[in-house]
Design an enzyme around this catalytic site. Structure first.
Site, PDB file in Angstrom:
ATOM      1  N   CYS A 152       0.950  -1.308  -0.021  1.00 26.12           N
ATOM      2  CA  CYS A 152      -0.028  -0.037  -0.138  1.00 26.12           C
ATOM      3  C   CYS A 152       0.779   1.256   0.031  1.00 26.12           C
ATOM      4  O   CYS A 152       1.615   1.332   0.967  1.00 26.12           O
ATOM      5  CB  CYS A 152      -0.940  -0.104   1.207  1.00 26.12           C
ATOM      6  SG  CYS A 152      -2.045   1.528   1.171  1.00 26.12           S
ATOM      7  N   LYS A 212       1.848  -9.355  -0.023  1.00 22.91           N
ATOM      8  CA  LYS A 212       1.795  -8.648  -1.151  1.00 22.91           C
ATOM      9  C   LYS A 212       2.945  -7.374  -1.017  1.00 22.91           C
ATOM     10  O   LYS A 212       2.899  -6.636  -0.073  1.00 22.91           O
ATOM     11  CB  LYS A 212       0.422  -7.742  -1.297  1.00 22.91           C
ATOM     12  CG  LYS A 212       0.231  -7.248  -2.594  1.00 22.91           C
ATOM     13  CD  LYS A 212      -1.113  -6.781  -2.792  1.00 22.91           C
ATOM     14  CE  LYS A 212      -1.234  -5.695  -4.154  1.00 22.91           C
ATOM     15  NZ  LYS A 212      -2.343  -5.118  -4.315  1.00 22.91           N
ATOM     16  N   HIS A 225       2.737  -6.394  -6.965  1.00 22.15           N
ATOM     17  CA  HIS A 225       2.178  -5.206  -7.932  1.00 22.15           C
ATOM     18  C   HIS A 225       3.503  -4.612  -8.567  1.00 22.15           C
ATOM     19  O   HIS A 225       4.316  -4.210  -7.977  1.00 22.15           O
ATOM     20  CB  HIS A 225       1.403  -4.247  -6.872  1.00 22.15           C
ATOM     21  CG  HIS A 225       0.989  -3.210  -7.675  1.00 22.15           C
ATOM     22  ND1 HIS A 225      -0.024  -2.390  -7.317  1.00 22.15           N
ATOM     23  CD2 HIS A 225       1.165  -2.476  -8.764  1.00 22.15           C
ATOM     24  CE1 HIS A 225      -0.456  -1.590  -7.983  1.00 22.15           C
ATOM     25  NE2 HIS A 225       0.534  -1.484  -9.267  1.00 22.15           N
ATOM     26  N   ASN A 239      -0.017  -8.407 -10.243  1.00 21.37           N
ATOM     27  CA  ASN A 239      -1.258  -7.525  -9.946  1.00 21.37           C
ATOM     28  C   ASN A 239      -0.622  -6.200 -10.459  1.00 21.37           C
ATOM     29  O   ASN A 239       0.494  -5.845 -10.814  1.00 21.37           O
ATOM     30  CB  ASN A 239      -1.171  -7.138  -8.286  1.00 21.37           C
ATOM     31  CG  ASN A 239      -2.006  -6.184  -8.062  1.00 21.37           C
ATOM     32  OD1 ASN A 239      -1.620  -5.234  -7.153  1.00 21.37           O
ATOM     33  ND2 ASN A 239      -3.275  -6.141  -8.625  1.00 21.37           N
ATOM     34  N   GLY A 240      -1.707  -5.409 -10.973  1.00 18.82           N
ATOM     35  CA  GLY A 240      -1.260  -4.345 -11.475  1.00 18.82           C
ATOM     36  C   GLY A 240      -2.258  -4.038 -12.881  1.00 18.82           C
ATOM     37  O   GLY A 240      -1.950  -4.630 -13.984  1.00 18.82           O
ATOM     38  N   ASP A 241      -2.906  -3.024 -13.127  1.00 21.85           N
ATOM     39  CA  ASP A 241      -3.490  -2.729 -14.273  1.00 21.85           C
ATOM     40  C   ASP A 241      -4.566  -3.733 -14.702  1.00 21.85           C
ATOM     41  O   ASP A 241      -4.789  -3.612 -15.970  1.00 21.85           O
ATOM     42  CB  ASP A 241      -2.655  -2.419 -15.579  1.00 21.85           C
ATOM     43  CG  ASP A 241      -2.109  -1.056 -15.423  1.00 21.85           C
ATOM     44  OD1 ASP A 241      -2.437  -0.121 -14.705  1.00 21.85           O
ATOM     45  OD2 ASP A 241      -0.964  -0.677 -16.055  1.00 21.85           O
ATOM     46  N   ALA A 281      -7.459  -5.266  -7.899  1.00 25.44           N
ATOM     47  CA  ALA A 281      -7.806  -4.500  -6.889  1.00 25.44           C
ATOM     48  C   ALA A 281      -8.958  -3.390  -6.967  1.00 25.44           C
ATOM     49  O   ALA A 281      -9.980  -3.789  -6.954  1.00 25.44           O
ATOM     50  CB  ALA A 281      -6.563  -3.907  -6.354  1.00 25.44           C
ATOM     51  N   ARG A 282      -8.367  -2.183  -7.462  1.00 22.33           N
ATOM     52  CA  ARG A 282      -9.414  -1.385  -7.849  1.00 22.33           C
ATOM     53  C   ARG A 282     -10.564  -1.701  -8.764  1.00 22.33           C
ATOM     54  O   ARG A 282     -11.769  -1.541  -8.637  1.00 22.33           O
ATOM     55  CB  ARG A 282      -8.866  -0.061  -8.231  1.00 22.33           C
ATOM     56  CG  ARG A 282      -9.796   0.985  -8.404  1.00 22.33           C
ATOM     57  CD  ARG A 282      -9.013   2.329  -8.763  1.00 22.33           C
ATOM     58  NE  ARG A 282     -10.280   3.357  -9.255  1.00 22.33           N
ATOM     59  CZ  ARG A 282     -10.938   4.167  -8.291  1.00 22.33           C
ATOM     60  NH1 ARG A 282     -10.612   4.190  -7.028  1.00 22.33           N
ATOM     61  NH2 ARG A 282     -12.007   4.997  -8.635  1.00 22.33           N
TER      62      ARG A 282
END
Length: 303
Positions: A59, A100, A128, A158-160, A182-183
């Site tokens: 984070c 993570k 990420h 993770n990512g995009d 995630a988002r």
């Protein structure tokens, strides 16, 4: 991301931050922690109700970094090792312990951290593929692949990941064992089904779930804000995002989409979690032992 220290200290935090049901499997609970005792004690509390815990070292939010959580832990590999090691010592397999992380600017430091966590007993890693300083820049796929090639444990990329195509592309390009959204999954809980935006069935399900399980308004509204992001016009979004109570939200959804809470589905019957704070119990045991010892000494001196 649940703050481990708050979870230990506050019944209200436990009630608002964690709930589950018998069909919620497999379930991994993610904590933010900066002391081994907080992380391991929180893990012991949730262990009867989940399959593993995850430590958030990714984070990049300012408050988290300032307080020593999230990506700030990437600067402290020995501490992260101890956090993982203590949970592994206190909870045996098949319970999983995952971490993570984000990439460090020095890729060698990222690889060393991952290898250190392997030795500490980590079950898998989620990476990420951005550094803590990066925000909307494209992910660093090559660095992700380099790190993955240097470790033995499974790696989740993770990512995009904003839609199913993004997920498939990242899976194929990274060669990792899994993909995390995630988002993207907050904005569209049906992302992995291929739906381009949140379908009304998801919103209906959320209303049904929260009519069965007591949910604080902030959480109830917050998830709907994400889910409706791509569905509402800018003007309606501004109205919805500023609603202050559940009645107003339900009225808005019925007037605009014709959805309202229905009959709760059986599979969401919540598990009644009875948390045992082993950390506090040990403190109490020590206090009782010392109290008993003082009593015995007092009696001896009196005799």
């Amino acid at each position: 991301m649940i703050l481990a220290d708050s979870f230990l200290q506050s019944p209200l935090a436990r009630e608002s931050e964690f709930s589950t049901n018998n069909n919620d499997k497999p379930l991994i609970v993610q904590f933010a922690a900066k002391t081994p005792d907080d992380f391991s004690s929180a893990a012991e509390m949730v262990a009867p109700y989940c399959d593993g815990v995850d430590l958030n070292c990714g984070c990049p939010q300012r408050w988290a970094m300032k307080d020593g959580y999230g990506a700030d832990l990437l600067k402290k590999p020995e501490l992260v090792r101890d956090l993982v090691h203590q949970v592994r010592n206190r909870i045996s397999r098949p319970f999983t312990i995952s971490v993570k992380i984000r990439l460090l600017k020095d890729i060698k430091k990222t690889i060393n951290l991952c290898k250190t966590l392997e030795k500490a007993g980590v079950s898998f890693l989620t990476i990420h593929a951005r550094t803590p300083e990066m925000r909307n820049e494209p992910i660093d796929l090559e660095s992700l692949k380099t790190v993955y090639s240097c470790v033995q444990v499974p790696v989740i990329a993770n990512g995009d990941v904003k839609n199913l195509k993004n997920a498939k592309d990242l899976y194929e390009q990274s060669n990792c064992q899994g993909i995390m959204a995630a988002r993207g999954i907050l904005t569209n809980p049906a992302l992995f089904s291929g739906s381009p935006v949140t379908p009304l069935t998801c919103i209906q399900n959320w209303l049904d779930i929260t009519s069965r399980i007591p949910t604080q308004f902030l959480q109830f509204h917050h998830h709907l804000v994400f889910m409706l992001e791509k569905l509402l016009s800018k003007k309606k979004r501004q109205v919805f995002n500023t609603l202050q109570d559940k009645e107003s939200v339900l009225r808005f959804l019925e007037e605009n989409y014709g959805v309202r809470p229905g009959v709760p589905i059986e599979c969401i019957d919540p598990v009644q979690c009875k948390f045992i704070n082993l950390h506090i119990s040990k403190v109490k045991q020590k206090y009782i032992y010392e109290l008993e010892a003082d009593t015995v000494l007092s009696e001896i001196f009196q005799e």
